[in-house]
Design an enzyme around this catalytic site. Structure first.
Site, short mmCIF file in Angstrom:
data_model
loop_
_atom_site.label_atom_id
_atom_site.label_comp_id
_atom_site.label_asym_id
_atom_site.label_seq_id
_atom_site.Cartn_x
_atom_site.Cartn_y
_atom_site.Cartn_z
N GLY A 94 0.79 -1.23 0.00
CA GLY A 94 0.00 0.00 0.00
C GLY A 94 0.82 1.27 0.00
O GLY A 94 0.30 2.33 0.33
N HIS A 101 9.38 6.37 4.16
CA HIS A 101 8.79 6.98 5.35
C HIS A 101 8.30 5.92 6.31
O HIS A 101 7.94 4.82 5.92
CB HIS A 101 7.64 7.92 4.98
CG HIS A 101 6.55 7.26 4.19
ND1 HIS A 101 6.63 7.08 2.83
CD2 HIS A 101 5.35 6.73 4.56
CE1 HIS A 101 5.53 6.48 2.39
NE2 HIS A 101 4.74 6.25 3.42
P1 5GP Z 1 1.95 5.19 2.42
O1 5GP Z 1 0.59 4.66 2.07
O2 5GP Z 1 2.77 5.54 1.20
O3 5GP Z 1 2.68 4.33 3.41
O4 5GP Z 1 1.65 6.52 3.23
C1 5GP Z 1 1.66 7.80 2.67
C2 5GP Z 1 1.04 8.71 3.72
O5 5GP Z 1 1.34 10.05 3.37
C3 5GP Z 1 -0.48 8.59 3.81
O6 5GP Z 1 -0.85 8.25 5.15
C4 5GP Z 1 -0.97 9.99 3.41
O7 5GP Z 1 -2.10 10.40 4.16
C5 5GP Z 1 0.22 10.86 3.66
N1 5GP Z 1 0.31 12.01 2.76
C6 5GP Z 1 0.20 11.99 1.41
N2 5GP Z 1 0.34 13.22 0.91
C7 5GP Z 1 0.57 14.04 1.98
C8 5GP Z 1 0.79 15.45 2.10
O8 5GP Z 1 0.82 16.21 1.12
N3 5GP Z 1 0.98 15.93 3.34
C9 5GP Z 1 0.95 15.14 4.45
N4 5GP Z 1 1.13 15.72 5.62
N5 5GP Z 1 0.75 13.80 4.37
C10 5GP Z 1 0.55 13.27 3.15
#
Ligand code: 5GP
Ligand code: ZN
Length: 115
Positions: A94, A101
């Site tokens: 996901g 991160h």
């Molecule tokens: P992943 O699914 O890639 O592990 O998590 C990406 C996370 O980044 C998601 O929880 C999403 O809500 C967060 N996210 C995506 N774009 C932004 C943004 O522009 N600003 C912030 N603060 N969080 C973001």
């Protein structure tokens, strides 16, 4: 810096975020779409796409991220109560933002599955 990477743009203040921790290697900010009362995203300032892109030359940032997580948990008052660190690597996990991160999730009793 990757111009089309949302987290690189946050590091460079081209996009706003609520920063909760920063040092020369690492930045942490509130997730825009929190799944718990505390949901912080911790990233290396250097663009590394995912765990798959770690090398002998950049892997020390994993220690930096974990030290940052410890400090953030203390600062937010959840070090003793507990918190979860989650990394999603690749499409099946996901991962939606391809800048390495960790999610620091806390402030609620977490079940066996959260994401
Ligand atoms: P992943 O699914 O890639 O592990 O998590 C990406 C996370 O980044 C998601 O929880 C999403 O809500 C967060 N996210 C995506 N774009 C932004 C943004 O522009 N600003 C912030 N603060 N969080 C973001
Ligand atoms: Zn990036």
């Amino acid at each position: 810096m990757m111009q089309d990477c949302v987290f690189c743009r946050i590091v460079n203040r081209q996009l706003p975020s609520t920063v909760v921790y920063e040092d020369d290697k690492v930045m942490a900010f509130n997730d825009i779409n929190p799944v718990a009362p505390i949901h912080v995203i911790i990233i290396p300032k250097e663009h590394i796409a995912s765990v798959n892109d770690l090398t002998d030359n950049n892997a020390s940032v994993m220690g930096d991220i974990h030290l940052a997580a410890k400090k953030i948990a203390e600062k937010l008052g959840v070090a003793d109560k507990g918190y979860r660190l989650i990394n999603n690597c690749g499409p099946d996990a996901g991962q939606t933002v391809f800048h390495l991160h960790y999610h620091l999730i806390a402030g609620v009793k977490l079940g066996a599955k959260i994401i």
